[in-house]
Design a protein around this motif. Structure first.
Motif, PDB file in Angstrom:
ATOM      1  N   LYS A 263       0.833  -1.204   0.000  1.00 31.78           N
ATOM      2  CA  LYS A 263       0.000   0.000   0.000  1.00 31.78           C
ATOM      3  C   LYS A 263       0.869   1.256   0.000  1.00 31.78           C
ATOM      4  O   LYS A 263       0.594   2.217  -0.739  1.00 31.78           O
ATOM      5  CB  LYS A 263      -0.933  -0.015   1.216  1.00 31.78           C
ATOM      6  CG  LYS A 263      -1.858   1.185   1.313  1.00 31.78           C
ATOM      7  CD  LYS A 263      -2.816   1.039   2.484  1.00 31.78           C
ATOM      8  CE  LYS A 263      -3.741   2.246   2.599  1.00 31.78           C
ATOM      9  NZ  LYS A 263      -4.722   2.072   3.704  1.00 31.78           N
ATOM     10  N   THR A 264       1.912   1.262   0.783  1.00 30.91           N
ATOM     11  CA  THR A 264       2.817   2.414   0.834  1.00 30.91           C
ATOM     12  C   THR A 264       3.514   2.612  -0.506  1.00 30.91           C
ATOM     13  O   THR A 264       3.664   3.741  -0.988  1.00 30.91           O
ATOM     14  CB  THR A 264       3.858   2.226   1.950  1.00 30.91           C
ATOM     15  OG1 THR A 264       3.179   2.159   3.213  1.00 30.91           O
ATOM     16  CG2 THR A 264       4.850   3.377   1.972  1.00 30.91           C
ATOM     17  N   ALA A 265       3.940   1.517  -1.127  1.00 35.73           N
ATOM     18  CA  ALA A 265       4.607   1.607  -2.425  1.00 35.73           C
ATOM     19  C   ALA A 265       3.673   2.192  -3.474  1.00 35.73           C
ATOM     20  O   ALA A 265       4.070   3.060  -4.271  1.00 35.73           O
ATOM     21  CB  ALA A 265       5.103   0.233  -2.854  1.00 35.73           C
ATOM     22  N   LEU A 266       2.427   1.722  -3.499  1.00 34.61           N
ATOM     23  CA  LEU A 266       1.472   2.228  -4.486  1.00 34.61           C
ATOM     24  C   LEU A 266       1.110   3.684  -4.213  1.00 34.61           C
ATOM     25  O   LEU A 266       0.906   4.464  -5.155  1.00 34.61           O
ATOM     26  CB  LEU A 266       0.223   1.356  -4.497  1.00 34.61           C
ATOM     27  CG  LEU A 266       0.418  -0.074  -4.990  1.00 34.61           C
ATOM     28  CD1 LEU A 266      -0.890  -0.864  -4.912  1.00 34.61           C
ATOM     29  CD2 LEU A 266       0.954  -0.094  -6.414  1.00 34.61           C
ATOM     30  N   ALA A 267       1.049   4.063  -2.948  1.00 35.71           N
ATOM     31  CA  ALA A 267       0.770   5.457  -2.626  1.00 35.71           C
ATOM     32  C   ALA A 267       1.902   6.361  -3.116  1.00 35.71           C
ATOM     33  O   ALA A 267       1.657   7.485  -3.579  1.00 35.71           O
ATOM     34  CB  ALA A 267       0.577   5.616  -1.117  1.00 35.71           C
ATOM     35  N   ALA A 271       1.238   9.387  -5.713  1.00 38.68           N
ATOM     36  CA  ALA A 271       1.536  10.762  -5.330  1.00 38.68           C
ATOM     37  C   ALA A 271       2.287  11.507  -6.427  1.00 38.68           C
ATOM     38  O   ALA A 271       2.215  12.738  -6.521  1.00 38.68           O
ATOM     39  CB  ALA A 271       2.348  10.778  -4.036  1.00 38.68           C
ATOM     40  N   LEU A 272       2.995  10.769  -7.263  1.00 40.49           N
ATOM     41  CA  LEU A 272       3.771  11.372  -8.334  1.00 40.49           C
ATOM     42  C   LEU A 272       3.070  11.293  -9.684  1.00 40.49           C
ATOM     43  O   LEU A 272       3.663  11.633 -10.716  1.00 40.49           O
ATOM     44  CB  LEU A 272       5.147  10.702  -8.426  1.00 40.49           C
ATOM     45  CG  LEU A 272       6.115  11.100  -7.310  1.00 40.49           C
ATOM     46  CD1 LEU A 272       7.257  10.100  -7.192  1.00 40.49           C
ATOM     47  CD2 LEU A 272       6.656  12.512  -7.547  1.00 40.49           C
ATOM     48  N   ALA A 273       1.797  10.902  -9.696  1.00 38.94           N
ATOM     49  CA  ALA A 273       1.063  10.761 -10.954  1.00 38.94           C
ATOM     50  C   ALA A 273       1.115  12.017 -11.819  1.00 38.94           C
ATOM     51  O   ALA A 273       1.334  11.925 -13.035  1.00 38.94           O
ATOM     52  CB  ALA A 273      -0.383  10.353 -10.680  1.00 38.94           C
TER      53      ALA A 273
END
Length: 362
Positions: A263-267, A271-273
């Motif tokens: 979850k942290t990795a995907l967040a 965040a940089l999308a």
């Protein structure tokens, strides 16, 4: 199209259960790439805000005008015989793909045609001479070769002309390499979006030396794909490693600590999308053994970096483009900065899956 939202980076789950939509969304998934056709309604998925690339199990009536169904999937691994398509030759498989895409375009519903490919990108004996046609047949594509989990891929890649002989396949860099291979089969590299598949456990593999990916490796693999211009992440969550607590659906059924890391990795990706969805610049940062990608957004330059194929860990020195005025590089998400001296800065990469994002004022 909702996938063109500059603030959304596509992260899909392959054949997720409709009832898991809320849990998957909480982890950081925002797209169903196919969805199990188990009697649930399409709205049960899309009402959570999820987008869907619908598989052919779903009828046009079931999909209807649902605005969150953004595309149609075609076939899985049609570039290999005896899998997604049922032709007896690669030419027959290609024709099936073209026919399916023609059918989808005949719907005239504004949805794109998507396909997942596999070993055809290796440039050996799968889809010989036809992989460029497979790539051109659809509007977007993904690729699945599970480099961390599948031990037999070491032998497969050693037969591949584009693979550095002897390089270890079970690395994050091997996922970015797949993106380069996909682009080689496009008339103009990146003319259509390419997504990279990353496993979240051990994807139905039974050989004694097959492996289960770690969350750290999974994160590194995703970022390697992105650095090599992946425009979306596809997650294969199905698992049969037999470890208690992993479950068949290894995103939603994983132990809490493993799930939290994913979850942290995907967040961090999401965040940089707004940056990731901009055009990249051609730039050689000069750090031997690393792969990099340069972007710019709102007055800042962003340099994305990871270890490349056959690259070594340790200290790496990066050169910034001329005209950068910032004297400090922010290491995004790591709560630290690095001084810039004479247009260069140095940082450390502890593991083969280590990656960093650097932000500096232009």
């Amino acid at each position: 199209m909702k996938l063109n939202n500059p603030n959304l980076f596509p992260v899909s789950v392959y054949y997720g259960k409709p009832e898991h939509a809320t849990q998957l969304k909480d982890i950081g998934v925002n797209v169903y790439q196919n969805a199990e056709h188990d009697g649930s309604t399409m709205a049960s998925i899309t009402n959570t805000g999820m987008l869907v690339i619908a598989g052919t199990e779903w009828s046009r009536t079931e999909v209807g005008s649902n605005p969150n169904v953004v595309g149609w999937d075609t076939y899985d691994e049609c570039d290999m015989l005896g899998l997604g398509c049922n032709g007896s030759t690669y030419e027959q498989n290609l024709q099936q793909m073209k026919n399916k895409v023609a059918q989808i375009r005949g719907f005239n519903d504004g949805r794109f045609a998507f396909a997942n490919y596999s070993k055809g990108i290796l440039g050996t004996y799968w889809a010989p001479g036809l992989m460029d046609d497979f790539m051109a047949a659809v509007d977007a594509a993904s690729v699945d070769n599970y480099m961390y989990a599948r031990a037999d891929l070491q032998d497969e890649l050693n037969r591949t002309p584009a693979w550095p002989q002897g390089a270890k396949t079970a690395t994050s860099a091997a996922y970015g390499w797949q993106m380069d291979q996909m682009r080689k089969f496009q008339s103009a590299p990146g003319i259509h979006p390419n997504w990279i598949f990353v496993e979240s456990a051990r994807p139905f593999l039974n050989a004694s030396n097959d492996r289960t990916i770690t969350p750290e490796q999974m994160e590194g693999a995703m970022w390697s794909g992105i650095i090599h211009e992946a425009r979306g992440i596809s997650i294969f969550q199905h698992n049969n490693n037999g470890q208690a607590g992993f479950g068949t659906y290894s995103l939603v059924q994983a132990p809490a600590d493993r799930k939290a890391k994913i979850k942290t990795a995907l967040a961090g990706i999401q965040a940089l999308a707004p940056v990731l969805n901009t055009q990249s610049y051609v730039w050689n940062a000069g750090a031997t053994g690393t792969d990099t990608m340069l972007k710019a957004k709102d007055g800042s330059a962003y340099l994305f970096a990871g270890i490349g194929v056959n690259g070594a860990t340790g200290a790496k020195t990066f050169t910034l483009p001329a005209g950068i005025t910032g004297t400090q590089v922010e290491v995004v998400g790591e709560n630290r900065t690095i001084s810039v001296q004479n247009g260069k800065f140095t940082d450390s990469f502890a593991n083969e899956y280590t990656h960093h994002v650097y932000k500096v004022t232009i």
